[in-house]
Design a protein around this motif. Structure first.
Motif, short mmCIF file in Angstrom:
data_model
loop_
_atom_site.label_atom_id
_atom_site.label_comp_id
_atom_site.label_asym_id
_atom_site.label_seq_id
_atom_site.Cartn_x
_atom_site.Cartn_y
_atom_site.Cartn_z
N CYS A 258 0.85 -1.28 -0.04
CA CYS A 258 0.01 -0.07 0.00
C CYS A 258 0.99 1.18 -0.16
CB CYS A 258 -1.07 0.02 0.98
SG CYS A 258 -2.28 -1.15 1.32
N LEU A 259 2.10 1.28 0.76
CA LEU A 259 2.69 2.20 0.84
C LEU A 259 3.54 2.48 -0.46
CD1 LEU A 259 4.43 2.10 4.55
CD2 LEU A 259 2.53 3.56 3.57
N MET A 260 3.99 1.48 -1.01
CA MET A 260 4.60 1.49 -2.38
C MET A 260 3.63 2.16 -3.20
SD MET A 260 6.51 -2.23 -3.01
CE MET A 260 7.21 -2.81 -1.48
N LYS A 261 2.47 1.68 -3.44
CA LYS A 261 1.61 2.18 -4.35
C LYS A 261 1.15 3.83 -4.09
CE LYS A 261 -2.15 2.27 -7.12
NZ LYS A 261 -2.13 2.36 -8.75
N TYR A 262 1.19 4.10 -2.78
CA TYR A 262 0.80 5.55 -2.44
C TYR A 262 2.08 6.53 -2.94
CZ TYR A 262 -0.19 9.59 0.63
OH TYR A 262 -0.40 10.92 0.96
N LEU A 263 3.25 6.03 -2.85
CA LEU A 263 4.54 6.64 -3.18
C LEU A 263 4.56 6.79 -4.73
CD1 LEU A 263 7.19 5.49 -0.82
CD2 LEU A 263 6.08 7.71 -0.80
N LEU A 264 4.15 5.53 -5.48
CA LEU A 264 4.13 5.22 -6.85
C LEU A 264 3.62 6.54 -7.50
CD1 LEU A 264 5.38 3.95 -9.36
CD2 LEU A 264 3.87 2.22 -9.05
N ASN A 265 2.18 6.71 -6.84
CA ASN A 265 1.09 7.41 -7.54
C ASN A 265 1.55 8.91 -7.49
OD1 ASN A 265 -0.83 5.28 -7.48
ND2 ASN A 265 -1.95 5.81 -5.90
N THR A 266 2.44 9.31 -6.58
CA THR A 266 2.94 10.82 -6.81
C THR A 266 4.19 10.64 -7.77
OG1 THR A 266 4.80 10.18 -5.13
CG2 THR A 266 2.80 10.79 -4.33
N ILE A 267 4.75 9.63 -8.16
CA ILE A 267 5.76 9.68 -8.96
C ILE A 267 5.28 9.32 -10.67
CG2 ILE A 267 7.79 8.14 -9.85
CD1 ILE A 267 8.08 7.53 -6.95
N GLN A 268 4.28 8.27 -10.49
CA GLN A 268 3.67 8.11 -11.82
C GLN A 268 2.30 7.80 -11.81
OE1 GLN A 268 4.61 3.79 -13.58
NE2 GLN A 268 5.63 5.04 -15.18
N PRO A 269 1.33 8.78 -11.79
CA PRO A 269 -0.21 8.81 -11.51
C PRO A 269 -0.56 7.68 -12.23
CG PRO A 269 0.64 10.96 -11.75
CD PRO A 269 1.89 10.24 -12.04
N ASN A 270 -0.21 7.42 -13.58
CA ASN A 270 -1.04 6.52 -14.36
C ASN A 270 -0.40 5.12 -14.38
OD1 ASN A 270 -3.05 8.19 -14.99
ND2 ASN A 270 -1.52 9.26 -16.47
N ASN A 271 0.01 4.66 -13.31
CA ASN A 271 0.83 3.48 -13.13
C ASN A 271 0.05 2.20 -13.13
OD1 ASN A 271 0.27 2.38 -10.30
ND2 ASN A 271 0.84 4.50 -10.15
N GLN A 272 0.62 0.98 -13.68
CA GLN A 272 -0.35 -0.09 -13.96
C GLN A 272 -0.18 -1.20 -12.58
OE1 GLN A 272 -2.37 -0.79 -16.63
NE2 GLN A 272 -2.00 1.34 -16.71
N PHE A 273 0.38 -0.65 -11.32
CA PHE A 273 0.66 -1.47 -10.38
C PHE A 273 -0.49 -2.30 -9.96
CE2 PHE A 273 2.37 -1.63 -5.55
CZ PHE A 273 2.67 -3.06 -5.66
N THR A 274 -1.83 -1.71 -9.94
CA THR A 274 -2.98 -2.53 -9.38
C THR A 274 -3.33 -3.53 -10.42
OG1 THR A 274 -3.96 -0.46 -8.50
CG2 THR A 274 -5.28 -2.34 -8.97
N THR A 275 -3.31 -3.16 -11.79
CA THR A 275 -3.73 -4.05 -12.61
C THR A 275 -2.85 -5.47 -12.70
OG1 THR A 275 -4.61 -2.42 -14.11
CG2 THR A 275 -4.10 -4.43 -15.29
#
Length: 305
Positions: A258-275
């Motif tokens: 969750c924390l990785m996703k939170y940080l990644l969203n600030t770096i690359q908002p349209n990331n594919q982590f969830t998918t």
């Protein structure tokens, strides 16, 4: 005294079958055990054993499920390694940029801006080792020392810190004195509000990065680190109070992802982590998400959208 003798792959398979593990394709199992050690695979079949003293398997335990768990874990590590790479590069960039402007290009050598002087000395010694190794291999570092023979300092931070591990970067950041404005500004750029929360996140992620780099098991692993969660995150987080990980659940991988996703969203908002994470669970339906501490409908939370 330890008295067990090594056994052949054929004996390993016979032993597993005797203990109740179903192996439908023996030649394929032999191939796996020739390339993935019995002991390593044992980390994945351990939970399938009803009697862990005698190593007796539960009914319907299958070798194919063991391999599926192993493959899931390997693909999970690759996914997280890719996510962590983006976080690491971003942290490195922010540290170099912000502190070089606020202090000077050699800020990482300045003991005056660090809280724990002993930890600073140890971290700087590790940085020196990393730069010394790079001096013989990295063209940028080699050229710097060749061009500036009379300058006995490290190369400036934008050269030196490119050689430094994520673990040492996180230690540099966490040890900065609170009087350094960049400590808060970097946290704010990551959506972590201030210096109180980000250090524990980075330490957790650095530890998981090391597990990934050394091909260590992440599935069903209890992580020793703990993290501080923001009471009111400024960016999308988990809104269902029942789905927010509690303190006793911090040993599971989910809160750290969750924390990785939170940080990644600030770096690359349209990331594919969830998918990509969801696709893994679809690809390996026998994997129990609870082993990672996953919450119900985790992918419906604002954080994971």
């Amino acid at each position: 005294m330890f008295s067990k003798k090594p056994i052949t792959i054929q004996q390993q398979i016979a032993q597993l079958q005797k203990r109740g593990l179903q192996i439908s394709n023996v030649p394929l199992a032999e191939k796996y055990l020739a390339n993935i050690s019995y002991y390593r695979l044992g980390e994945y079949w351990y939970v399938m054993q009803a009697d862990k003293e005698q190593h007796i398997f539960k009914p319907k335990s299958r070798f194919t499920d063991v391999v599926a768990l192993y493959n899931f874990d390997a693909e999970l590590r690759l996914l997280l390694f890719d996510v962590i790479e983006k976080i690491e590069i971003s942290l490195r960039t922010k540290l170099i940029y912000n502190l070089s402007h606020e202090i000077d290009p050699w800020w990482f050598c300045n003991s005056e801006i660090f809280i724990d002087r002993l930890q600073f000395t140890r971290t700087l010694a590790k940085i020196e080792e990393e730069i010394t190794r790079a001096r013989s291999k990295d063209i940028t570092i080699k050229n710097h020392f060749k061009k500036h023979k009379d300058d006995l300092r490290f190369p400036p931070s934008w050269k030196s810190l490119e050689q430094v591990s994520f673990g040492n970067l996180s230690k540099l950041y966490g040890n900065l004195t609170h009087k350094v404005n960049s400590k808060d500004s970097i946290a704010q750029e990551f959506g972590a509000v201030n210096h109180t929360y980000l250090p524990s996140w980075l330490q957790s992620i650095a530890q998981i990065r090391n597990f990934c780099a050394h091909h260590s098991r992440l599935w069903n692993r209890n992580l020793p680190g703990t993290v501080k969660l923001l009471p009111k995150p400024p960016n999308p987080w988990i809104t269902d109070i029942d789905n927010v990980p509690k303190q006793h659940e911090f040993s599971k991988l989910y809160v750290h992802m969750c924390l990785m996703k939170y940080l990644l969203n600030t770096i690359q908002p349209n990331n594919q982590f969830t998918t990509r994470l969801n696709d893994l669970f679809v690809k390996y339906p026998n994997v129990d998400p609870n082993a990672l501490g996953m919450k119900p409908d985790w992918d419906k939370e604002p954080l994971w959208q």
